[in-house]
Design a protein around this motif. Structure first.
Motif, PDB file in Angstrom:
ATOM      1  N   THR A   1      31.820  29.733  51.197  1.00 57.06           N
ATOM      2  CA  THR A   1      30.966  30.956  51.584  1.00 57.06           C
ATOM      3  C   THR A   1      31.788  32.154  51.537  1.00 57.06           C
ATOM      4  O   THR A   1      31.638  33.233  51.037  1.00 57.06           O
ATOM      5  CB  THR A   1      30.186  30.787  52.555  1.00 57.06           C
ATOM      6  OG1 THR A   1      29.317  29.632  52.691  1.00 57.06           O
ATOM      7  CG2 THR A   1      29.391  32.072  53.136  1.00 57.06           C
ATOM      8  N   ALA A   2      32.953  31.935  52.168  1.00 57.30           N
ATOM      9  CA  ALA A   2      33.866  33.033  52.479  1.00 57.30           C
ATOM     10  C   ALA A   2      34.544  33.533  50.815  1.00 57.30           C
ATOM     11  O   ALA A   2      34.857  34.621  50.645  1.00 57.30           O
ATOM     12  CB  ALA A   2      34.967  32.582  53.387  1.00 57.30           C
ATOM     13  N   ALA A   3      34.838  32.547  50.117  1.00 60.32           N
ATOM     14  CA  ALA A   3      35.432  32.694  48.974  1.00 60.32           C
ATOM     15  C   ALA A   3      34.366  33.514  48.116  1.00 60.32           C
ATOM     16  O   ALA A   3      34.676  34.555  47.258  1.00 60.32           O
ATOM     17  CB  ALA A   3      35.770  31.751  48.097  1.00 60.32           C
ATOM     18  N   ILE A   4      32.995  33.198  48.209  1.00 56.84           N
ATOM     19  CA  ILE A   4      32.000  34.037  47.520  1.00 56.84           C
ATOM     20  C   ILE A   4      31.961  35.690  47.920  1.00 56.84           C
ATOM     21  O   ILE A   4      31.990  36.386  47.054  1.00 56.84           O
ATOM     22  CB  ILE A   4      30.541  33.311  47.672  1.00 56.84           C
ATOM     23  CG1 ILE A   4      30.595  32.111  46.881  1.00 56.84           C
ATOM     24  CG2 ILE A   4      29.485  34.274  47.046  1.00 56.84           C
ATOM     25  CD1 ILE A   4      29.277  31.136  47.091  1.00 56.84           C
ATOM     26  N   ALA A   5      32.047  35.696  49.292  1.00 53.34           N
ATOM     27  CA  ALA A   5      31.888  36.945  49.697  1.00 53.34           C
ATOM     28  C   ALA A   5      32.991  37.756  49.394  1.00 53.34           C
ATOM     29  O   ALA A   5      32.878  38.910  49.174  1.00 53.34           O
ATOM     30  CB  ALA A   5      31.751  36.973  51.334  1.00 53.34           C
ATOM     31  N   ARG A   6      34.142  37.052  49.373  1.00 56.14           N
ATOM     32  CA  ARG A   6      35.293  37.905  49.094  1.00 56.14           C
ATOM     33  C   ARG A   6      35.446  38.261  47.619  1.00 56.14           C
ATOM     34  O   ARG A   6      35.866  39.516  47.129  1.00 56.14           O
ATOM     35  CB  ARG A   6      36.495  36.919  49.262  1.00 56.14           C
ATOM     36  CG  ARG A   6      37.891  37.753  48.915  1.00 56.14           C
ATOM     37  CD  ARG A   6      38.981  36.781  49.374  1.00 56.14           C
ATOM     38  NE  ARG A   6      39.168  35.700  48.707  1.00 56.14           N
ATOM     39  CZ  ARG A   6      38.764  34.281  49.478  1.00 56.14           C
ATOM     40  NH1 ARG A   6      38.599  34.336  50.736  1.00 56.14           N
ATOM     41  NH2 ARG A   6      38.875  33.475  48.871  1.00 56.14           N
ATOM     42  N   SER A   7      35.141  37.409  46.640  1.00 59.94           N
ATOM     43  CA  SER A   7      34.920  37.567  45.265  1.00 59.94           C
ATOM     44  C   SER A   7      33.822  38.613  45.016  1.00 59.94           C
ATOM     45  O   SER A   7      34.193  39.441  43.874  1.00 59.94           O
ATOM     46  CB  SER A   7      34.563  36.294  44.641  1.00 59.94           C
ATOM     47  OG  SER A   7      35.654  35.196  44.961  1.00 59.94           O
TER      48      SER A   7
ATOM     49  N   ARG B   1      34.681  41.934  43.177  1.00 61.98           N
ATOM     50  CA  ARG B   1      33.911  42.470  41.911  1.00 61.98           C
ATOM     51  C   ARG B   1      33.236  43.807  41.993  1.00 61.98           C
ATOM     52  O   ARG B   1      33.460  44.556  41.152  1.00 61.98           O
ATOM     53  CB  ARG B   1      32.999  41.695  41.616  1.00 61.98           C
ATOM     54  CG  ARG B   1      32.194  41.852  40.296  1.00 61.98           C
ATOM     55  CD  ARG B   1      30.804  41.012  40.080  1.00 61.98           C
ATOM     56  NE  ARG B   1      29.801  40.947  41.320  1.00 61.98           N
ATOM     57  CZ  ARG B   1      28.685  40.023  41.092  1.00 61.98           C
ATOM     58  NH1 ARG B   1      28.668  39.153  40.251  1.00 61.98           N
ATOM     59  NH2 ARG B   1      27.967  40.189  42.193  1.00 61.98           N
ATOM     60  N   GLU B   2      32.780  44.135  43.154  1.00 61.16           N
ATOM     61  CA  GLU B   2      32.164  45.682  43.378  1.00 61.16           C
ATOM     62  C   GLU B   2      33.271  46.661  43.295  1.00 61.16           C
ATOM     63  O   GLU B   2      33.228  47.564  42.784  1.00 61.16           O
ATOM     64  CB  GLU B   2      31.542  45.637  44.496  1.00 61.16           C
ATOM     65  CG  GLU B   2      30.335  44.918  44.535  1.00 61.16           C
ATOM     66  CD  GLU B   2      29.293  45.332  43.808  1.00 61.16           C
ATOM     67  OE1 GLU B   2      29.113  46.414  43.514  1.00 61.16           O
ATOM     68  OE2 GLU B   2      28.561  44.497  43.171  1.00 61.16           O
ATOM     69  N   ALA B   3      34.683  46.224  43.616  1.00 62.47           N
ATOM     70  CA  ALA B   3      35.742  47.196  43.804  1.00 62.47           C
ATOM     71  C   ALA B   3      36.116  47.338  42.198  1.00 62.47           C
ATOM     72  O   ALA B   3      36.478  48.460  41.827  1.00 62.47           O
ATOM     73  CB  ALA B   3      37.007  46.710  44.723  1.00 62.47           C
ATOM     74  N   ALA B   4      36.166  46.215  41.639  1.00 65.28           N
ATOM     75  CA  ALA B   4      36.566  46.503  40.100  1.00 65.28           C
ATOM     76  C   ALA B   4      35.674  47.181  39.447  1.00 65.28           C
ATOM     77  O   ALA B   4      36.050  48.060  38.287  1.00 65.28           O
ATOM     78  CB  ALA B   4      36.921  44.954  39.691  1.00 65.28           C
TER      79      ALA B   4
ATOM     80  N   LEU C   1      38.115  42.231  34.642  1.00 65.17           N
ATOM     81  CA  LEU C   1      38.420  41.711  36.050  1.00 65.17           C
ATOM     82  C   LEU C   1      37.107  41.378  36.626  1.00 65.17           C
ATOM     83  O   LEU C   1      36.753  40.400  37.395  1.00 65.17           O
ATOM     84  CB  LEU C   1      39.301  42.800  36.915  1.00 65.17           C
ATOM     85  CG  LEU C   1      39.449  42.070  38.241  1.00 65.17           C
ATOM     86  CD1 LEU C   1      40.112  40.861  38.272  1.00 65.17           C
ATOM     87  CD2 LEU C   1      40.442  43.311  38.963  1.00 65.17           C
ATOM     88  N   ALA C   2      35.987  42.388  36.498  1.00 65.46           N
ATOM     89  CA  ALA C   2      34.668  42.378  37.128  1.00 65.46           C
ATOM     90  C   ALA C   2      33.909  41.180  36.311  1.00 65.46           C
ATOM     91  O   ALA C   2      33.165  40.424  37.165  1.00 65.46           O
ATOM     92  CB  ALA C   2      34.062  43.723  36.742  1.00 65.46           C
ATOM     93  N   GLU C   3      34.142  41.171  35.145  1.00 63.03           N
ATOM     94  CA  GLU C   3      33.566  39.823  34.264  1.00 63.03           C
ATOM     95  C   GLU C   3      34.248  38.662  34.771  1.00 63.03           C
ATOM     96  O   GLU C   3      33.434  37.711  35.128  1.00 63.03           O
ATOM     97  CB  GLU C   3      33.668  39.969  32.698  1.00 63.03           C
ATOM     98  CG  GLU C   3      32.930  41.291  32.222  1.00 63.03           C
ATOM     99  CD  GLU C   3      33.119  41.417  30.671  1.00 63.03           C
ATOM    100  OE1 GLU C   3      34.327  40.603  30.342  1.00 63.03           O
ATOM    101  OE2 GLU C   3      32.910  42.209  29.948  1.00 63.03           O
ATOM    102  N   GLU C   4      35.330  38.474  35.250  1.00 63.89           N
ATOM    103  CA  GLU C   4      36.099  37.217  35.718  1.00 63.89           C
ATOM    104  C   GLU C   4      35.427  36.895  37.126  1.00 63.89           C
ATOM    105  O   GLU C   4      35.201  35.709  37.238  1.00 63.89           O
ATOM    106  CB  GLU C   4      37.658  37.377  35.610  1.00 63.89           C
ATOM    107  CG  GLU C   4      38.228  37.491  34.376  1.00 63.89           C
ATOM    108  CD  GLU C   4      38.065  36.056  33.607  1.00 63.89           C
ATOM    109  OE1 GLU C   4      37.953  35.060  34.335  1.00 63.89           O
ATOM    110  OE2 GLU C   4      38.250  36.162  32.330  1.00 63.89           O
ATOM    111  N   PHE C   5      35.284  38.009  37.953  1.00 64.44           N
ATOM    112  CA  PHE C   5      34.790  37.687  39.070  1.00 64.44           C
ATOM    113  C   PHE C   5      33.242  37.129  39.214  1.00 64.44           C
ATOM    114  O   PHE C   5      32.889  36.303  39.866  1.00 64.44           O
ATOM    115  CB  PHE C   5      34.772  38.834  40.093  1.00 64.44           C
ATOM    116  CG  PHE C   5      36.063  39.112  40.914  1.00 64.44           C
ATOM    117  CD1 PHE C   5      36.514  38.038  41.676  1.00 64.44           C
ATOM    118  CD2 PHE C   5      37.029  40.178  40.542  1.00 64.44           C
ATOM    119  CE1 PHE C   5      37.662  38.031  42.403  1.00 64.44           C
ATOM    120  CE2 PHE C   5      38.390  40.146  41.182  1.00 64.44           C
ATOM    121  CZ  PHE C   5      38.683  38.960  42.377  1.00 64.44           C
ATOM    122  N   THR C   6      32.532  37.767  38.163  1.00 60.05           N
ATOM    123  CA  THR C   6      31.259  37.203  37.932  1.00 60.05           C
ATOM    124  C   THR C   6      31.081  35.868  37.466  1.00 60.05           C
ATOM    125  O   THR C   6      30.494  34.987  37.908  1.00 60.05           O
ATOM    126  CB  THR C   6      30.542  38.220  36.882  1.00 60.05           C
ATOM    127  OG1 THR C   6      30.488  39.449  37.212  1.00 60.05           O
ATOM    128  CG2 THR C   6      29.185  37.793  36.599  1.00 60.05           C
TER     129      THR C   6
END
Length: 238
Positions: free
Chosen positions: A30-36, A40-43, A82-87
């Motif tokens: 859950t923490a990893a999802i929130a962080r990602s 992603r939003e930052a990217a 990077l945004a795509e990778e996070f997605t």
């Protein structure tokens, strides 16, 4: 010492540890999802800003690709990728979360069941011991009360609301004991076993209670997970 604990209490300790470990896995995911999602939003935002800056600069230079402009072009591509990778990572983490939540439902059930068994067995043992060691004074008083009720028994054959003396006695004794028990307070410092077991049902914080209370939903979720897994395997082999 574990050798002094009943098998039911040992099983409860194991079930508690298993469920705690499972919930730690879920908390990590859950923490990893929130962080990602935050990354992603930052990217995405960085990409939008880089895109705007690059286009403005590109037009102002009339298409003259300077080293600075090339670097900005690379930056906007990097942000987009990077945004795509996070997605993709978020999708994988959410899929993993589903599988671990199903496991958490199972460990949660095992934990609650183990608690129920341990508490019930301990209480029944305490009850039987108390019943074997009833106060002679209490037994005498109950005996006398029963004799009195029998002596004053009326309407056995004529009153449809007649109650047997034994039933009246059981109700009266039961009420007295229940009232006293309700008002009594357990000294948990003197209750090591009860303290370890816990008086109340374990709290399953973080568990999907809709899944927990619906075996059918678990089966549906498992089928969905299996379909996703098969699709991923086919895509990886293509």
């Amino acid at each position: 010492m574990s050798e002094n604990k009943s098998p039911a209490v040992i099983r409860l300790s194991e079930a508690r540890a298993e469920h705690t470990a499972q919930m730690m896995k879920i908390n990590d995911i859950t923490a990893a999802i929130a962080r990602s999602k935050k990354e992603r939003e930052a990217a995405i935002e960085n990409g939008k800003e880089a895109e705007t800056n690059w286009r403005t600069r590109f037009r102002s230079l009339r298409g003259n690709l300077t080293d600075e402009l090339r670097a900005q072009h690379s930056q906007r591509i990097v942000s987009r990728e990077l945004a795509e990778e996070f997605t993709g990572l978020i999708e994988e983490l959410e899929f993993e979360h589903e599988g671990e939540m199903i496991k958490a439902v199972r460990t949660g059930h095992a934990y609650v069941n183990a608690h129920n068994v341990a508490f019930t067995q301990y209480v029944e043992g305490q009850w039987e011991a108390a019943m074997r060691n009833l106060s002679p004074t209490l037994v005498r008083a109950v005996r006398l009360k029963l004799l009195s009720l029998r002596l004053n028994d009326r309407g056995r054959h004529t009153d449809p609301r007649h109650q047997e003396p034994e039933a009246i006695l059981a109700r009266e004794v039961g009420k007295v004991l229940a009232d006293k028990a309700e008002a009594a307070r357990l000294d948990m410092d003197a209750e090591p076993v009860v303290s370890e077991i816990g008086v109340y049902r374990p709290a399953l914080t973080g568990v999907d209670m809709k899944l927990y209370n619906s075996p059918c939903s678990i089966q549906v979720r498992l089928q969905e997970c299996n379909k996703k897994l098969e699709k991923q395997q086919k895509e990886s082999q293509a």
